[in-house]
Write a protein that holds these residues in place. Structure first.
Motif, short mmCIF file in Angstrom:
data_model
loop_
_atom_site.label_atom_id
_atom_site.label_comp_id
_atom_site.label_asym_id
_atom_site.label_seq_id
_atom_site.Cartn_x
_atom_site.Cartn_y
_atom_site.Cartn_z
N GLY A 151 0.82 -1.20 0.00
CA GLY A 151 0.00 0.00 0.00
C GLY A 151 0.86 1.25 0.00
O GLY A 151 1.93 1.26 0.62
N PRO A 152 0.45 2.32 -0.65
CA PRO A 152 1.29 3.52 -0.79
C PRO A 152 1.52 4.28 0.51
O PRO A 152 2.41 5.12 0.58
N ARG A 153 0.75 3.98 1.56
CA ARG A 153 0.92 4.69 2.84
C ARG A 153 1.45 3.80 3.95
O ARG A 153 1.58 4.24 5.09
N ASP A 154 1.78 2.57 3.60
CA ASP A 154 2.21 1.62 4.62
C ASP A 154 3.69 1.78 4.97
O ASP A 154 4.55 1.81 4.08
N PHE A 155 3.97 1.87 6.25
CA PHE A 155 5.34 1.91 6.78
C PHE A 155 6.20 2.98 6.11
O PHE A 155 7.38 2.77 5.85
N VAL A 156 5.59 4.12 5.85
CA VAL A 156 6.34 5.23 5.28
C VAL A 156 7.21 5.85 6.38
O VAL A 156 6.72 6.16 7.47
N GLY A 157 8.49 6.02 6.07
CA GLY A 157 9.41 6.58 7.05
C GLY A 157 10.16 7.77 6.49
O GLY A 157 9.71 8.42 5.54
N LEU A 158 11.31 8.05 7.08
CA LEU A 158 12.11 9.23 6.73
C LEU A 158 13.11 8.88 5.63
O LEU A 158 13.84 7.90 5.74
N ASP A 159 13.16 9.70 4.58
CA ASP A 159 14.17 9.56 3.53
C ASP A 159 15.46 10.22 4.01
O ASP A 159 15.61 11.44 3.92
N VAL A 160 16.41 9.44 4.49
CA VAL A 160 17.63 10.05 5.01
C VAL A 160 18.46 10.69 3.91
O VAL A 160 19.19 11.66 4.14
N SER A 161 18.37 10.17 2.69
CA SER A 161 19.21 10.68 1.61
C SER A 161 18.60 11.88 0.90
O SER A 161 19.16 12.40 -0.06
N ALA A 162 17.45 12.34 1.39
CA ALA A 162 16.81 13.51 0.78
C ALA A 162 17.09 14.77 1.59
O ALA A 162 16.25 15.65 1.73
N GLY A 163 18.30 14.84 2.15
CA GLY A 163 18.69 16.01 2.91
C GLY A 163 18.22 16.02 4.34
O GLY A 163 18.13 17.09 4.97
N ALA A 164 17.90 14.85 4.89
CA ALA A 164 17.52 14.79 6.31
C ALA A 164 18.64 15.34 7.17
O ALA A 164 19.83 15.18 6.86
N VAL A 165 18.28 15.98 8.26
CA VAL A 165 19.26 16.65 9.12
C VAL A 165 19.50 15.81 10.37
O VAL A 165 18.56 15.46 11.09
N LEU A 166 20.77 15.49 10.62
CA LEU A 166 21.18 14.72 11.79
C LEU A 166 21.84 15.65 12.80
O LEU A 166 22.76 16.41 12.46
N GLY A 167 21.38 15.58 14.03
CA GLY A 167 22.04 16.29 15.12
C GLY A 167 22.87 15.32 15.93
O GLY A 167 22.34 14.33 16.45
N ILE A 168 24.16 15.57 16.03
CA ILE A 168 25.06 14.72 16.81
C ILE A 168 25.45 15.46 18.08
O ILE A 168 26.02 16.55 18.02
N VAL A 169 25.10 14.89 19.21
CA VAL A 169 25.47 15.48 20.50
C VAL A 169 26.70 14.74 21.01
O VAL A 169 26.62 13.60 21.45
N GLY A 170 27.85 15.39 20.90
CA GLY A 170 29.10 14.78 21.32
C GLY A 170 29.92 14.34 20.12
O GLY A 170 30.06 13.14 19.86
N LEU A 171 30.47 15.31 19.38
CA LEU A 171 31.25 14.97 18.19
C LEU A 171 32.70 14.69 18.58
O LEU A 171 33.61 15.45 18.27
N GLY A 172 32.88 13.57 19.30
CA GLY A 172 34.22 13.08 19.59
C GLY A 172 34.60 12.04 18.56
O GLY A 172 34.20 12.10 17.40
N ARG A 173 35.34 11.03 18.98
CA ARG A 173 35.80 10.00 18.03
C ARG A 173 34.63 9.23 17.43
O ARG A 173 34.54 9.04 16.22
N ILE A 174 33.73 8.75 18.30
CA ILE A 174 32.59 7.97 17.79
C ILE A 174 31.64 8.87 17.01
O ILE A 174 31.17 8.51 15.92
N GLY A 175 31.36 10.04 17.53
CA GLY A 175 30.49 10.98 16.83
C GLY A 175 31.01 11.33 15.45
O GLY A 175 30.24 11.44 14.48
N MET A 176 32.33 11.50 15.32
CA MET A 176 32.91 11.80 14.02
C MET A 176 32.77 10.62 13.06
O MET A 176 32.51 10.79 11.87
N ALA A 177 32.92 9.40 13.58
CA ALA A 177 32.73 8.22 12.74
C ALA A 177 31.29 8.13 12.25
O ALA A 177 31.03 7.74 11.11
N VAL A 178 30.34 8.51 13.10
CA VAL A 178 28.94 8.56 12.68
C VAL A 178 28.74 9.64 11.62
O VAL A 178 28.04 9.43 10.62
N ALA A 179 29.38 10.79 11.80
CA ALA A 179 29.24 11.89 10.84
C ALA A 179 29.73 11.48 9.46
O ALA A 179 29.11 11.83 8.45
N ARG A 180 30.84 10.75 9.41
CA ARG A 180 31.36 10.31 8.12
C ARG A 180 30.34 9.41 7.41
O ARG A 180 30.11 9.53 6.20
#
Length: 328
Positions: free
Chosen positions: A140-169
């Motif tokens: 169905g066209p409305r079933d389990f519709v979620g967020l398109d991460v590759s369409a410019g979704a914005v990620l907020g990272i709290v704590g951009l240390g080593r792990i946070g930077m790996a997530v950012a990459r």
């Protein structure tokens, strides 16, 4: 008096303790290979007389534990990057070295973070549970519709240390835009990834997904409480692979139940190993049993680094990855 020994609180993978098998070091005392952690009584008994302890993040290392060890204890090597399970003031008072295992688990945790993020926002886990329920379905066209991460979704990272930077990459490779707080938010690498430095209060209204990667200490307990969740964009998501008490889980359940937040993905829990029953009941929440670093090679590297820290300290040399103690 109990003979000096090295106390390892849990069974570890492979030959990761090879650095401790030397005629110049005390004998290694390991607990039985059981799935359950040692009880408090077993910990206090096992540490008696130890010169070194290789501990897990589930072990509470406090004044009572250090007193049970005795004055000969030189080092507690924690197998994990976090050390909120350790009373650093009590360790400093007894001149006990504390070490952790930074660096060796960054990629594994970042991989799990992205997996949890995608599993949550694309509703993968929710859809899997639906299929397994045996419910009749058709596309169905409305079933389990979620967020398109590759369409410019914005990620907020709290704590951009080593792990946070790996997530950012990884997030940048998926086409996400990134706002971040933390020590590396203004670094050259962060700028190259397009990271926009921010404060927590400033980024919350502008993100689609919030991912936590900061340490737990008294200043960060309930860092994300009801007020912060209310500031988040309606329909946004919360991901936590750091420490459970960073999030007020009752407030999170409220925000999910009233529809302000669209969902959450949690690898860690406020009262771990207990899991919030309200969150358990919500289909839009993905729950994992603290498996961020649970890659075979990663766990081996963590245990090996902890063992090497012990070997260095007992040989009279400095630790490889010390944790700064109060007053040091």
């Amino acid at each position: 008096m109990t003979a000096p020994h090295i106390y390892v609180t849990r069974s570890l993978p492979g030959n990761s303790l090879s650095a401790l098998h030397s005629n110049e070091l005390p004998a290694v005392e390991s607990p039985p290979d059981t799935p359950e952690p040692p009880s408090r009584a077993e910990l206090l008994s096992g540490v008696a007389g130890a010169e070194a302890v290789l501990s897990m993040v589930t072990d509470r290392i406090d004044a009572e534990f250090l007193e049970a060890a005795g004055p000969q204890l030189k080092i507690v090597a924690n197998m994990g990057v976090g050390y909120d399970n350790i009373d650093l003031h009590a360790a400093a008072q007894r001149a006990v070295t504390i070490t952790n295992t930074p660096g060796v688990l960054d990629d594994a945790v970042a991989d799990l973070t992205m997996g949890l993020l995608l599993g949550s926002v694309r509703r993968i886990a929710e859809a899997d549970r639906f299929i397994r329920s045996g419910t009749a379905w058709t596309w169905g066209p409305r079933d389990f519709v979620g967020l398109d991460v590759s369409a410019g979704a914005v990620l907020g990272i709290v704590g951009l240390g080593r792990i946070g930077m790996a997530v950012a990459r990884r997030a940048q490779a998926f086409g996400m835009r990134i706002l971040a707080t933390g020590s590396r938010a203004t670094s050259e690498e962060a700028r190259a990834l397009g990271v926009v430095p921010s404060t927590l209060d400033d980024l919350l209204p502008h993100i689609d997904v919030l991912s936590l990667h900061c340490p737990l200490d008294p200043s960060t307990r309930h860092l994300i409480s009801a007020a912060q969740m209310q500031s988040m964009r309606p329909g946004s998501w919360l991901i936590n692979t750091a420490r459970g008490p960073l999030v007020d889980e009752e407030a999170l359940a409220d925000a999910l139940e009233n529809g302000h937040l669209a969902g959450a993905g949690l690898d860690v829990h406020e009262f771990e190993p207990q899991v919030n029953e309200r969150l358990m009941a919500l289909d839009q929440v993905v729950l994992l049993p603290h498996i961020g670093s649970a890659g075979d090679a990663t766990r081996h590297r963590m245990a090996t680094l902890a063992a090497r820290n012990i070997a260095e300290v007992l040989a009279g040399r400095g630790p490889l990855t010390p944790v700064a103690l109060p007053g040091a």
